[in-house]
Design an enzyme around this catalytic site. Structure first.
Site, PDB file in Angstrom:
ATOM      1  N   ARG A  47       0.830  -1.206   0.000  1.00  0.00           N
ATOM      2  CA  ARG A  47       0.000   0.000   0.000  1.00  0.00           C
ATOM      3  C   ARG A  47       0.864   1.256   0.000  1.00  0.00           C
ATOM      4  O   ARG A  47       0.536   2.246  -0.611  1.00  0.00           O
ATOM      5  CB  ARG A  47      -0.924   0.006   1.231  1.00  0.00           C
ATOM      6  N   GLY A 188       5.007  -5.756  23.157  1.00  0.00           N
ATOM      7  CA  GLY A 188       4.724  -6.018  21.742  1.00  0.00           C
ATOM      8  C   GLY A 188       4.006  -7.338  21.491  1.00  0.00           C
ATOM      9  O   GLY A 188       3.830  -7.741  20.343  1.00  0.00           O
ATOM     10  N   GLU A 191      -1.523  -6.244  20.437  1.00  0.00           N
ATOM     11  CA  GLU A 191      -1.663  -5.067  19.591  1.00  0.00           C
ATOM     12  C   GLU A 191      -2.381  -3.956  20.355  1.00  0.00           C
ATOM     13  O   GLU A 191      -2.989  -4.192  21.398  1.00  0.00           O
ATOM     14  CB  GLU A 191      -2.440  -5.437  18.325  1.00  0.00           C
ATOM     15  N   ASP A 202      -9.324 -14.575  16.951  1.00  0.00           N
ATOM     16  CA  ASP A 202      -8.177 -15.175  16.273  1.00  0.00           C
ATOM     17  C   ASP A 202      -8.147 -16.692  16.498  1.00  0.00           C
ATOM     18  O   ASP A 202      -8.015 -17.476  15.558  1.00  0.00           O
ATOM     19  CB  ASP A 202      -6.889 -14.518  16.808  1.00  0.00           C
ATOM     20  N   LYS A 206      -8.780 -20.091  13.850  1.00  0.00           N
ATOM     21  CA  LYS A 206      -7.870 -21.239  13.761  1.00  0.00           C
ATOM     22  C   LYS A 206      -8.599 -22.534  14.111  1.00  0.00           C
ATOM     23  O   LYS A 206      -8.364 -23.581  13.498  1.00  0.00           O
ATOM     24  CB  LYS A 206      -6.679 -21.009  14.687  1.00  0.00           C
ATOM     25  N   GLY A 305       4.947 -14.145  14.812  1.00  0.00           N
ATOM     26  CA  GLY A 305       6.222 -13.494  14.555  1.00  0.00           C
ATOM     27  C   GLY A 305       6.612 -13.589  13.097  1.00  0.00           C
ATOM     28  O   GLY A 305       6.206 -14.524  12.399  1.00  0.00           O
TER      29      GLY A 305
END
Lengths: 456, 456
Positions: A47, A188, A191, A202, A206, A305
């Site tokens: 983008r 980290g 989010e 999430d 899965k 990651g």
């Protein structure tokens, strides 16, 4: 070896895409030897083309993803953008132009995997997505191929590193949820908007993907019962410890005992410390698979990651390239069982319930009667004073029979006490109805916590 | 779906073969759906056709394995006989007659995998052997395919259930080796002649197979340094506990730091209790894989037994059948790196050494000088009286520098003491030479135990 390279288009160049680019450009000789032909990065759709990306060849960048997948000379498209649109359209267009697709997109696969698989099959190309579930951990391929001659009955996994980090922190330090989330954000692991992780979206995506593959049927994220961990308290974790358990956010996919349906769910649950999943620390992922012939398998590793996810993407890319060279495709969707997905009420599980009750005689008898009325057997009952963790408690164990009250009186006159009940296995609907009825008792001042007990 | 069945010949019908037969005959609809065509068991070669085998169709039995693989209409041969000959000839003959082969034969693959792969490639058929390593645990396929875009640097595994059972028993009960072996034999975990397991031959074969696949080179069992566990004592296990470790028989395959060679070895080693392999109990297997992008992965499950091994065989059978249907083959041998296998002396490891020494001043200085002369740094030294485990001990830690003796005298006058030294990492040749020199010291009465320390 063929000298004409296979052409790869990359959609997205964030953390994962940069790592994919780095490996393709620095490990080209190894990749060529393993594939049987060199691969060439033909274009990278982004983008923001002016953003600095170390090691990413600027001349490959384009903002026109559609033109890239329509070029017609692309052998494999690697998609690491995420989200539903425009990605679905881009992937479909790639198929139509003869490209296989490697995707890390759990949301899209969990929402619409079946139609994407159908489209890939229609055009004779591959759709691979090992990176969509549990990062670097080989899971989709082992389920789809290594266990192709076995019958999987259960998949039980920690598939979200953010929530495992939070729960592990709560468990090891006694911190509350907010405090642990703050630390995860600072480091980290979470989010800025942690909703997708902490509300279980999430993990539910899965779970849908895993259930579909494990049971050879179709499961979408809408079929997955979902509870996040925002309501897990330090007291829940402490209760779990007392039971020799720890709390994990689990994705659980099960074949019903009669084999005629499956279930898929995501929720926090207590699991015994002796269970291999209990020792999965920090942001690691692990998935436990129970199959009829294989028995109990566990797959463990980094669940997220840039580099770990890129490892999974590259494994799929090598497979897709090999297939292109051999003019064949790998194993596609296998949904022949068409097993329906049952609602959460049908799931058989156990509840750990903490009640705040009036501290007077007869309370336990009342409570136990409610369990009996719903045909729910009690495994253990523990009564404790308001000062949690103190020595003022008593426990009894019952050897079955739906909730018959123990003889004698437990309550003391006046005040409040807490009553911790662990049930035997029962349908979630019955357990849930029991809790509703308990809430209506005058002597039950409140339901302090409810948590399922799994992994036994 | 194609209606003409794929024909499967089974060589061997012991524990694994019977289970393979059972699954093929009872799960035929599932297998057909997953393959895209039905499979038919066309013949089963056995040595004793009159033995009772429940669920095995007697009319399929034959004693003429050669005629079976020569029939010419066999699509896939499943070999679960084991051993080198006549199996090698049978497999080669099967290839020559157009059949793919699924084998559980670690000894043959570790001895002669390269020539078998070449023969399979020559005839355009598959050679699969997931069941040869770690039973039901998907390992060969993940290494070969899922990690095909990554660089594996290390494989560290418990790949023999018998020895893990014995060591686990020694660790949990304090039993000696013989006692633990007797229990393993009584429970059926060890064979009447346990040599292949306890001397490490079985694990060495698996290490050779894993190293070859992980590093894309060729490693045979003769390249694997092998030490069994027959000399592991209860005292070794107790020493490990003192260090916060446990003892496991490990198969370790490593890429050298300079990337120009690999090593493969099997020996007992101490690993920290915090390492995921430390908690692998009983006869379970687990393999830890370290790859550059993926990071640390672990694969865990039952490493042996009829049903688990059959699960792995069936997974390969489905893959081989799918390839036959698509008139293609899967990924074959990938040995393009041709990395040489370095000898054990080049392996960088750490030693835990227990010495029986004269209990007098100056002994530690002498011992430390020997380490320094071989350029081996000492990590910790612990001195203890003859009464092991008693309070009469002292410990010192050094912060590097090759083996400089600590100041002051440690020894007491007269009698014997024991000195436990843990080194820093050094080449095995230097560590081994250090031990030889220590044995020559007058003040060293004996070397009570030497064990490597891994997994840190």
């Amino acid at each position: 070896m063929r000298t004409r390279p296979l052409k790869v288009a990359l959609l997205g160049c964030g953390v994962v895409g940069s790592e994919v680019t780095r490996i393709i450009t620095t490990q080209s000789a190894d990749l060529a030897a393993r594939i049987g032909a060199p691969i060439e990065l033909a274009g990278i759709a982004v983008r923001r083309p002016n953003r600095v990306r170390d090691g990413v060849p600027a001349e490959l960048l384009t903002t026109d993803a559609t033109a890239l997948v329509k070029r017609g000379d692309i052998d494999v498209v690697v998609e690491v953008i995420g989200g539903i649109e425009p990605v679905r359209t881009l992937i479909t267009t790639a198929f139509e132009h003869g490209a296989s697709v490697v995707s890390a997109n759990k949301a899209l696969l969990a929402a619409d995997g079946a139609s994407l698989h159908a489209k890939a099959a229609e055009h004779g190309v591959d759709l691979y997505y090992e990176a969509a579930v549990a990062g670097a951990i080989p899971l989709i391929r082992p389920l789809r191929e290594s266990l192709a001659g076995d019958k999987v009955n259960r998949v039980l996994g920690i598939v979200n590193g953010t929530t495992n980090f939070i729960l592990d922190k709560m468990d090891s330090t006694g911190a509350g949820y907010s405090e642990a989330l703050d630390e995860a954000t600072a480091l980290g692991y979470a989010e800025a908007d942690p909703t997708a992780d902490v509300e279980g979206f999430d993990a539910a995506a899965k779970a849908a993907i895993l259930a579909g593959i494990a049971f050879h049927t179709r499961v979408t994220i809408d079929d997955v019962h979902r509870e996040g961990l925002t309501e897990v308290t330090a007291a829940d974790i402490a209760s779990a410890k007392k039971m020799g358990c720890t709390v994990k956010l689990l994705a659980i996919c099960e074949r019903a005992r009669d084999g005629r349906s499956v279930t898929a769910r995501v929720h926090p649950a207590m699991i015994p410390l002796s269970h291999p999943l209990a020792s999965v620390r920090g942001a690691y992922n692990a998935v436990f698979v129970e199959a009829e012939a294989a028995g109990q398998l566990m797959f463990y590793g980094p669940g997220a990651g840039g580099a770990p996810t890129a490892s999974a993407v590259l494994g799929d890319l090598v497979a897709a390239c090999r297939n292109k060279l051999a003019a064949t495709t790998g194993a596609g969707e296998s949904a022949y069982t068409q097993l329906p997905v049952s609602p959460m009420g049908d799931v058989v599980t156990r509840y750990h319930i903490s009640l705040d009750v009036a501290d007077k005689p007869g309370v336990l008898a009342q409570v136990a009667t409610v369990f009996a009325e719903h045909d729910v057997s009690i495994d253990t009952v523990r009564q404790q004073g308001r000062n949690q963790g103190g020595g003022d408690e008593a426990a009894t164990e019952q050897d079955g029979g739906p909730g018959a009250p123990p003889s004698g009186s437990w309550g003391r006159e006046g005040g409040e006490a807490s009553l911790v009940v662990v049930t035997h296995r029962a349908p979630d609907a019955a357990l849930s109805a029991t809790v509703s009825s308990l809430r209506k008792l005058d002597t039950v001042r409140g339901v302090a916590s409810i948590m399922r007990v799994e992994g036994e």
